[in-house]
Write an enzyme that holds these catalytic residues in place. Structure first.
Site, PDB file in Angstrom:
ATOM      1  CB  THR A  16      29.734 -23.426  -5.402  1.00 29.75           C
ATOM      2  OG1 THR A  16      28.579 -24.090  -5.873  1.00 29.75           O
ATOM      3  CG2 THR A  16      30.679 -24.395  -4.731  1.00 29.75           C
ATOM      4  CG  ASN A  17      24.582 -21.722  -6.988  1.00 29.31           C
ATOM      5  OD1 ASN A  17      24.591 -21.248  -8.126  1.00 29.31           O
ATOM      6  ND2 ASN A  17      24.408 -23.008  -6.748  1.00 29.31           N
ATOM      7  NE  ARG A  68       8.525 -27.631   7.702  1.00 26.24           N
ATOM      8  CZ  ARG A  68       9.668 -28.197   7.271  1.00 26.24           C
ATOM      9  NH1 ARG A  68      10.714 -27.451   7.031  1.00 26.24           N
ATOM     10  NH2 ARG A  68       9.757 -29.489   7.094  1.00 26.24           N
ATOM     11  CG  MET A  93      19.674 -28.687   1.425  1.00 22.56           C
ATOM     12  SD  MET A  93      19.127 -28.873  -0.275  1.00 22.56           S
ATOM     13  CE  MET A  93      18.639 -30.583  -0.253  1.00 22.56           C
ATOM     14  CG  LEU A  96      11.618 -21.280   3.361  1.00 24.49           C
ATOM     15  CD1 LEU A  96      12.079 -20.294   2.298  1.00 24.49           C
ATOM     16  CD2 LEU A  96      12.092 -20.828   4.745  1.00 24.49           C
ATOM     17  CG  ASN A 110      15.404 -22.420  -4.981  1.00 28.63           C
ATOM     18  OD1 ASN A 110      16.431 -22.485  -4.298  1.00 28.63           O
ATOM     19  ND2 ASN A 110      14.817 -23.495  -5.488  1.00 28.63           N
ATOM     20  CG  HIS A 112      15.277 -27.175  -9.122  1.00 26.11           C
ATOM     21  ND1 HIS A 112      15.245 -27.886  -7.949  1.00 26.11           N
ATOM     22  CD2 HIS A 112      14.954 -28.042 -10.103  1.00 26.11           C
ATOM     23  CE1 HIS A 112      14.903 -29.140  -8.219  1.00 26.11           C
ATOM     24  NE2 HIS A 112      14.730 -29.261  -9.520  1.00 26.11           N
ATOM     25  CB  ALA A 144       5.477 -20.719  -5.581  1.00 27.46           C
TER      26      ALA A 144
END
Ligand code: GRF
Length: 230
Positions: A16-17, A68, A93, A96, A110, A112, A144
């Site tokens: 939705t964002n 990763r 989710m 990184l 990001n 939050h 960060a």
């Protein structure tokens, strides 16, 4: 060539964002265009939305990568292929690596669902209710290496009501997420943000808004919200 900053939105779920960012970017005056949607889960609902809007979409299933770094190497190649300049994490989710975060330092943000630095991590609305906070909200911040810890760009606060469940509180916060994420991306895309230490300076800050007092005391004589006590 419009000169708008080419932006990738990274998601893991409903998106939705992403929708809020894409809606803002439909205006030709908006300084960023959503040029790519990437999900680390092939079943992420937001991919369907991206496709329906004609945005390039890709699923990079993290489960098929050895680690990763391998996942991020594929992601980085894709970002380069699409000439991406800015990244918005929107319900992404996946942690990184510091290497990837460093590479995108100052260009990756990001959202939050809490007023950082309070309630880093998951399950923020339930924890906010458990702590009995009266004001909760959301934060857009630079990414960060430590989770939910980068310089704060913008926040929006909402009252916590006595009748709230984690669900109703999440809905109230989510409406604010959709309001501030496009505003924050616009500031970044226009080059109006400067990171100074752990703080972010905004080139043309708006006038301060009204304070949010919650719960707002009901005053005698019908005076209520927005009225100062005598
Ligand atoms: C949002 O609450 C966001 O703040 C958090 O994850 C949720 C993602 O929602 N990081 P959506 O996928 O954008 O609907």
């Amino acid at each position: 060539m419009t000169g708008r900053r080419r932006t990738a939105v990274l998601i893991s779920g409903r998106g939705t964002n992403l929708q809020a960012l894409a809606a803002a970017a439909q205006s030709p005056a908006y300084p960023a265009e959503i040029a790519l949607v990437v999900a680390n889960r092939p079943e992420a609902e937001g991919l369907g939305f991206g496709k329906s809007k004609g945005i390039a979409t890709a699923a990079i299933d993290h489960k098929i990568y050895a680690g990763r770094e391998a996942f991020e190497a594929t992601l980085q190649k894709l970002l380069e292929a699409h000439r991406i300049e800015l990244i918005c994490l929107a319900g992404f989710m996946r942690l990184l690596t510091p290497g990837f975060v460093e590479r995108w330092a100052g260009r990756m943000i990001n959202i939050h669902p809490a007023l950082l630095p309070a309630f880093r991590g998951l399950d923020t609305h339930r924890r906010a209710l458990a702590e009995g906070v009266k004001i909760h909200g959301c934060t857009v911040h630079f990414v960060a290496p430590q989770m939910d810890a980068g310089p704060i760009i913008m926040q929006s606060a909402v009252p916590v009501l006595e009748t709230d469940s984690a669900h109703s509180l999440a809905e109230r916060v989510l409406r604010q997420e959709h309001a501030i994420y496009p505003l924050a991306l616009a500031l970044l895309a226009r080059g109006e943000l400067e990171i100074v230490g752990q703080a972010v300076r905004v080139a043309r800050p708006g006038e301060p808004d009204e304070p949010l007092i919650a719960p707002h005391p009901a005053l005698p004589g019908g005076a209520g919200k927005g009225r100062k006590p005598a």
